[in-house]
Design an enzyme around this catalytic site. Structure first.
Site, PDB file in Angstrom:
ATOM      1  N   HIS A  51       3.411 -15.615   1.293  1.00  6.31           N
ATOM      2  CA  HIS A  51       4.193 -14.539   1.902  1.00  6.31           C
ATOM      3  C   HIS A  51       5.094 -15.236   2.923  1.00  6.31           C
ATOM      4  CE1 HIS A  51       0.454 -12.208   0.806  1.00  6.31           C
ATOM      5  NE2 HIS A  51       1.402 -11.506   0.221  1.00  6.31           N
ATOM      6  N   ASP A  54       3.117 -16.165   5.825  1.00  6.51           N
ATOM      7  CA  ASP A  54       2.122 -17.236   5.665  1.00  6.51           C
ATOM      8  C   ASP A  54       2.784 -18.553   6.087  1.00  6.51           C
ATOM      9  OD1 ASP A  54       0.076 -15.646   4.465  1.00  6.51           O
ATOM     10  OD2 ASP A  54       1.043 -15.827   2.508  1.00  6.51           O
ATOM     11  N   GLU A 176       6.504  -7.289  -8.969  1.00  7.20           N
ATOM     12  CA  GLU A 176       5.068  -7.242  -9.316  1.00  7.20           C
ATOM     13  C   GLU A 176       4.621  -5.783  -9.323  1.00  7.20           C
ATOM     14  OE1 GLU A 176       2.525  -9.553  -6.682  1.00  7.20           O
ATOM     15  OE2 GLU A 176       0.721  -8.687  -7.555  1.00  7.20           O
ATOM     16  N   GLU A 212       0.168  -8.689 -12.839  1.00  9.63           N
ATOM     17  CA  GLU A 212      -1.188  -8.923 -12.340  1.00  9.63           C
ATOM     18  C   GLU A 212      -2.164  -8.157 -13.225  1.00  9.63           C
ATOM     19  OE1 GLU A 212      -2.197  -9.116  -8.169  1.00  9.63           O
ATOM     20  OE2 GLU A 212      -4.044  -7.974  -8.548  1.00  9.63           O
ATOM     21  N   HIS A 215      -3.620  -4.897 -11.815  1.00 13.84           N
ATOM     22  CA  HIS A 215      -2.633  -3.818 -11.681  1.00 13.84           C
ATOM     23  C   HIS A 215      -2.392  -3.135 -13.028  1.00 13.84           C
ATOM     24  CE1 HIS A 215      -0.710  -5.955  -7.939  1.00 13.84           C
ATOM     25  NE2 HIS A 215      -2.002  -5.748  -7.811  1.00 13.84           N
ATOM     26  N   ASP A 250      -8.446  -1.924  -5.946  1.00 14.31           N
ATOM     27  CA  ASP A 250      -7.959  -3.179  -6.545  1.00 14.31           C
ATOM     28  C   ASP A 250      -8.973  -4.286  -6.224  1.00 14.31           C
ATOM     29  OD1 ASP A 250      -6.422  -5.245  -7.487  1.00 14.31           O
ATOM     30  OD2 ASP A 250      -4.843  -5.061  -5.981  1.00 14.31           O
ATOM     31  N   ASP A 252      -9.488  -7.550  -7.638  1.00 12.94           N
ATOM     32  CA  ASP A 252      -9.152  -8.983  -7.630  1.00 12.94           C
ATOM     33  C   ASP A 252     -10.360  -9.872  -7.947  1.00 12.94           C
ATOM     34  OD1 ASP A 252      -6.572  -8.207  -6.961  1.00 12.94           O
ATOM     35  OD2 ASP A 252      -6.794  -8.649  -4.834  1.00 12.94           O
TER      36      ASP A 252
HETATM   37  C1  GLO Z   1      -1.802  -6.665  -4.067  1.00 12.51           C
HETATM   38  C2  GLO Z   1      -0.950  -7.719  -4.611  1.00 12.51           C
HETATM   39  C3  GLO Z   1      -0.664  -8.817  -3.623  1.00 12.51           C
HETATM   40  C4  GLO Z   1       0.567  -9.568  -4.017  1.00 12.51           C
HETATM   41  C5  GLO Z   1       1.000 -10.550  -2.964  1.00 12.51           C
HETATM   42  C6  GLO Z   1       2.252 -11.292  -3.354  1.00 12.51           C
HETATM   43  O1  GLO Z   1      -2.279  -5.797  -4.738  1.00 12.51           O
HETATM   44  O2  GLO Z   1      -1.517  -8.227  -5.778  1.00 12.51           O
HETATM   45  O3  GLO Z   1      -1.751  -9.688  -3.500  1.00 12.51           O
HETATM   46  O4  GLO Z   1       0.369 -10.225  -5.214  1.00 12.51           O
HETATM   47  O5  GLO Z   1       1.215  -9.860  -1.791  1.00 12.51           O
HETATM   48  O6  GLO Z   1       3.335 -10.461  -3.290  1.00 12.51           O
HETATM   49 MG    MG Z   2      -0.868  -9.878  -6.933  1.00 14.75          MG
END
Ligand code: GLO
Ligand code: MG
Length: 345
Positions: A51, A54, A176, A212, A215, A250, A252
């Site tokens: 980010h 970051d 995304e 993703e 998602h 979500d 992950d």
């Molecule tokens: C959240 C997203 C997040 C993005 C990251 C990069 O649901 O997956 O992790 O991928 O902020 O933009």
């Molecule tokens: Mg992501």
């Protein structure tokens, strides 16, 4: 598969996390950027995702000069470690300015903040020698649909992307998509929406997508299809591989943790479309389980990479000719079992 390509792997600093959730505090100590970069290299990864903040923490409080200085320091650390910056994403969902959305906020001042911040993100990406800006449109949506107007929101999104595309002629934008969380309903929930809005911008060639896994599941879609759909436009510029157990928050989870067959199919579409041949990275947007102990806090990353590589072997050793015969004979019963037997080894 004849070509034995190598994949490049990446993850972001947020993927080594402390385990806090809305119901409880962290369960592991925070680690420094340097520690995370060291682990990334040790685990055999090639690139890091970022980010904007970051790279330059507290970005909004810093001058352009300070921002450049700090970004250059990070670039030096990456160069010293031999690690690439894969993507930079403007983090538009933390600021008090973006409570009601960023590019699609109803407040003109907030929309301006979002665009200005995105241009700073591009400045940072350039210093990191990275041309890929990821837009996860976290708060571009509503808690109640009466609060915004979809067409007006699409106009705002296109205007914002056009400003970014005009600001730097080399950058590309990868959208995304995600259907919900933190919003009840998000704008651009699927890859179809992302591809469509790309064509409304001033330079559609430079607007693509990032899929993703989780998602796509949250949208009730097949992640492998979402990936191959974007690839049929030549626009899959990154992937966030992970996993998700049905329609809940979500998660992950580690890649393959929940849906191994789907993970196989995701790797299969990446393989058959030569994903990575233009330098694209396989990124894992995964998190440790909250219960994970400190000494295991990077295992989900090592394991996701290991699973991916094992699935590459599974894809390459799959008997495509035999599968084609079954398809020609419409014997999907046998095809189904053939896939299961192959995965069971
Ligand atoms: C959240 C997203 C997040 C993005 C990251 C990069 O649901 O997956 O992790 O991928 O902020 O933009
Ligand atoms: Mg992501």
């Amino acid at each position: 598969m004849s070509t034995k390509r190598q994949y490049k792997f990446s993850f972001g600093p947020w993927n080594i996390s402390e385990g806090a959730d809305p119901y409880g505090p962290p369960t592991r100590p925070p680690q420094t950027f340097d520690w995370k970069l060291g682990k990334l290299k040790e685990l055999g990864f090639d690139a890091m995702m970022f980010h904007d903040d970051d790279v330059v923490p507290d970005l909004d409080s810093k001058s352009a000069e300070q921002m450049r200085k700090e970004a250059k320091e990070v670039k030096k650390k990456l160069d010293d470690a031999g690690i690439l910056a894969e993507i930079v994403a403007p983090r538009l969902w933390f600021s008090p300015m973006t409570i009601d959305g960023a590019y699609t906020s109803n407040d003109a001042k907030a929309r301006k903040f979002a665009v200005d911040r995105s241009l700073r993100c591009i400045d940072i990406a350039k210093i990191l020698d990275c041309d890929l800006i990821v837009l996860w449109l976290a708060r571009e949506g509503t808690y109640l649909r009466e609060a915004k107007n979809c067409k007006r929101s699409m106009d705002f999104l296109v205007q914002a992307m056009d400003k970014m595309l005009a600001y730097d002629k080399k950058i590309r934008i990868a959208i995304e998509p995600k259907p919900n969380e933190p919003m009840d309903m998000a704008y651009i929930p699927t890859m179809g929406h992302a591809m469509a809005i790309a064509h409304m911008t001033s330079d559609p060639k430079r607007v693509g997508g990032l899929v993703e896994t989780a998602h796509a599941f949250l949208a009730g879609l097949d992640p492998a299809d979402e990936m191959e759909f974007a690839m049929s436009f030549g626009k899959l510029w990154s992937v966030h591989l992970n996993d998700q157990n049905g329609l809940k928050f979500d998660q992950d989870k580690p890649f393959g943790s929940n849906n191994l067959r789907s993970a196989f199919n995701q790797v299969r579409v990446l393989e058959r479309n030569n994903f990575g041949a233009k330098g694209e990275c396989v990124a894992f947007d995964v998190h440790s389980f909250r219960a994970t102990k400190t000494e295991h806090m990077v295992d989900h990353l090592a394991n996701s990479r290991k699973t991916f590589l094992k699935l590459v072997e599974k894809v390459r050793s799959f008997d495509d000719a035999a599968a084609q015969k079954l398809i020609a004979d419409r014997n999907y019963q046998a095809l189904d079992q053939m896939v299961i037997d192959h995965l069971l080894g």
